[in-house]
Design a protein around this motif. Structure first.
Motif, mmCIF file in Angstrom:
data_model
loop_
_atom_site.group_PDB
_atom_site.id
_atom_site.type_symbol
_atom_site.label_atom_id
_atom_site.label_comp_id
_atom_site.label_asym_id
_atom_site.label_seq_id
_atom_site.Cartn_x
_atom_site.Cartn_y
_atom_site.Cartn_z
ATOM 1 N N PRO A 101 12.420 8.193 -22.924
ATOM 2 C CA PRO A 101 11.303 8.019 -24.045
ATOM 3 C C PRO A 101 9.836 6.981 -23.693
ATOM 4 N N ASN A 102 10.209 6.337 -23.641
ATOM 5 C CA ASN A 102 9.224 4.596 -23.454
ATOM 6 C C ASN A 102 7.974 4.909 -22.439
ATOM 7 N N VAL A 103 8.804 5.333 -21.335
ATOM 8 C CA VAL A 103 8.434 5.204 -19.960
ATOM 9 C C VAL A 103 6.964 6.692 -19.875
ATOM 10 N N ASP A 104 5.286 5.745 -19.700
ATOM 11 C CA ASP A 104 4.706 7.425 -19.591
ATOM 12 C C ASP A 104 4.447 6.989 -17.916
ATOM 13 N N ILE A 105 4.416 8.147 -17.503
ATOM 14 C CA ILE A 105 4.622 8.429 -16.376
ATOM 15 C C ILE A 105 2.849 8.887 -16.109
ATOM 16 N N ASN A 106 2.697 7.764 -14.805
ATOM 17 C CA ASN A 106 0.952 7.947 -13.785
ATOM 18 C C ASN A 106 0.907 8.005 -12.638
ATOM 19 N N SER A 107 0.126 8.627 -12.221
ATOM 20 C CA SER A 107 -0.180 8.778 -10.763
ATOM 21 C C SER A 107 -0.539 7.911 -10.278
ATOM 22 N N ASP A 108 -0.858 6.709 -10.599
ATOM 23 C CA ASP A 108 -2.444 5.614 -10.130
ATOM 24 C C ASP A 108 -0.927 4.949 -8.854
ATOM 25 N N ILE A 109 0.023 5.020 -8.877
ATOM 26 C CA ILE A 109 0.402 4.303 -7.610
ATOM 27 C C ILE A 109 -0.923 4.289 -6.798
ATOM 28 N N ASP A 110 -0.448 2.866 -5.652
ATOM 29 C CA ASP A 110 -1.509 2.410 -4.616
ATOM 30 C C ASP A 110 -1.571 3.337 -3.593
ATOM 31 N N GLU A 111 -2.984 3.928 -3.560
ATOM 32 C CA GLU A 111 -2.638 4.732 -2.459
ATOM 33 C C GLU A 111 -2.253 4.345 -1.151
ATOM 34 N N GLU A 112 -1.899 2.538 -0.210
ATOM 35 C CA GLU A 112 -1.923 2.104 0.327
ATOM 36 C C GLU A 112 0.696 2.252 0.661
ATOM 37 N N TYR A 113 0.764 2.590 -0.868
ATOM 38 C CA TYR A 113 2.027 2.579 -1.210
ATOM 39 C C TYR A 113 2.540 4.195 -0.142
ATOM 40 N N LYS A 114 1.511 5.095 -0.852
ATOM 41 C CA LYS A 114 2.059 6.412 -0.725
ATOM 42 C C LYS A 114 1.924 7.030 0.728
ATOM 43 N N GLU A 115 0.565 6.146 1.828
ATOM 44 C CA GLU A 115 0.605 6.377 3.146
ATOM 45 C C GLU A 115 1.797 6.059 3.790
ATOM 46 N N VAL A 116 2.769 4.697 3.768
ATOM 47 C CA VAL A 116 3.208 3.856 4.175
ATOM 48 C C VAL A 116 4.956 4.592 3.547
ATOM 49 N N ALA A 117 4.905 5.372 2.876
ATOM 50 C CA ALA A 117 5.717 5.908 2.462
ATOM 51 C C ALA A 117 5.610 7.572 2.900
ATOM 52 N N GLU A 118 4.977 8.500 3.267
ATOM 53 C CA GLU A 118 4.275 9.258 3.946
ATOM 54 C C GLU A 118 4.545 9.146 5.371
ATOM 55 N N LYS A 119 4.462 7.858 6.146
ATOM 56 C CA LYS A 119 4.345 7.479 7.112
ATOM 57 C C LYS A 119 6.544 7.199 7.679
ATOM 58 N N LEU A 120 6.793 6.846 6.557
ATOM 59 C CA LEU A 120 8.055 6.258 7.291
ATOM 60 C C LEU A 120 8.750 7.374 6.951
ATOM 61 N N SER A 121 8.681 8.419 6.298
ATOM 62 C CA SER A 121 9.264 10.452 6.379
ATOM 63 C C SER A 121 9.621 10.816 7.521
ATOM 64 N N ASN A 122 8.679 9.883 8.102
ATOM 65 C CA ASN A 122 8.676 10.842 9.475
ATOM 66 C C ASN A 122 8.830 10.528 10.612
ATOM 67 N N LEU A 123 9.753 8.809 10.438
ATOM 68 C CA LEU A 123 11.008 9.036 11.369
ATOM 69 C C LEU A 123 12.626 9.443 11.492
ATOM 70 N N SER A 124 12.578 9.373 12.677
ATOM 71 C CA SER A 124 13.979 10.123 13.254
ATOM 72 C C SER A 124 14.912 9.190 12.087
ATOM 73 N N THR A 125 16.072 10.011 12.596
ATOM 74 C CA THR A 125 17.113 8.192 11.263
ATOM 75 C C THR A 125 17.547 7.054 12.281
ATOM 76 N N ARG A 126 17.695 7.463 13.120
ATOM 77 C CA ARG A 126 17.394 6.557 14.590
ATOM 78 C C ARG A 126 16.470 5.068 14.302
ATOM 79 N N GLN A 127 15.513 6.170 14.012
ATOM 80 C CA GLN A 127 13.804 5.580 13.813
ATOM 81 C C GLN A 127 14.478 4.521 12.793
#
Length: 214
Positions: free
Chosen positions: A127-153
């Protein structure tokens, strides 16, 4: 309902199972205690309706397990249960795709309420945490790229971040050098980097500063 519990502490896995029994009339579980076992489950035909994830397990680097699960089980709600309670960590987890974040210090009845809320399609944070969407765009970009890796990769990527040579990666994963080189090349292409050191730089952006995730 089938729930995937990813935590390397057997006692806590048992505690989560008891909570799930209180929250739902019928529940079964499958557990993972490392990134390796998490990948094995993802490669099987297991189709969980809910995932409860501790960010700290053997083989896990930062938010890599969350990113991996979000990619493999796109429609399954993921709840993070962690000892970390900082608002920044909670916000990052939600922005990386978690549907809920429950600190392990929460009372049992609150945990059960949170699990039910997420299962009903809601997002739950303390309850004491306010959700916002101001995460660094670089983090988002890295996460999106990593999500495209296969399990072995993903396995190879983890070893790259630890400074393994191609030969060490091949020996560790029991694959040929040609296969290793192919995976490394594909990873660098996916991440749009030209050097192995740059791979490690990108990986560090997913790691929490100072403290180990728990």
């Amino acid at each position: 309902m089938l729930c995937l519990i990813a935590d390397d502490h057997p006692a806590f896995c048992d505690a989560i199972y008891r909570m799930l029994e209180k929250a739902f009339s019928e529940v079964s579980t499958v557990t993972a205690n490392s990134l390796e076992s998490l990948h094995e489950i993802a490669e099987s035909k297991v189709d969980p309706q809910l995932i409860i994830l501790d960010l700290s397990m053997p083989g896990v680097y930062g938010f890599s397990s969350l990113i991996f699960l979000r990619n493999r089980f796109a429609d399954t709600p993921i709840i993070i249960m962690s000892a970390r309670e900082e608002s920044k960590v909670i916000n990052e987890a939600i922005n990386y795709g978690a549907s809920g974040y429950i600190p392990k210090s929460m009372p049992l009845e609150v945990m059960i309420e949170a699990i039910r809320a997420v299962n009903d399609g809601n997002t739950w944070v303390p309850p004491n945490v306010d959700i916002n969407s101001d995460i660094d765009e670089e983090y988002k970009e890295v996460a999106e790229k990593l999500s495209n890796l296969s399990t072995r990769q993903f396995h190879v990527f983890k070893l790259l971040t630890e400074g393994y040579s191609n030969q060490q990666i091949a020996d560790t994963l029991f694959i040929s050098m040609s296969t290793t080189k192919s995976h490394v090349s594909s990873i660098m292409k996916t991440l749009n980097v030209k050097t192995r050191s740059h791979v490690a730089v990108l990986a560090r952006r997913l790691q929490l500063a100072d403290d180990e995730i728990s």
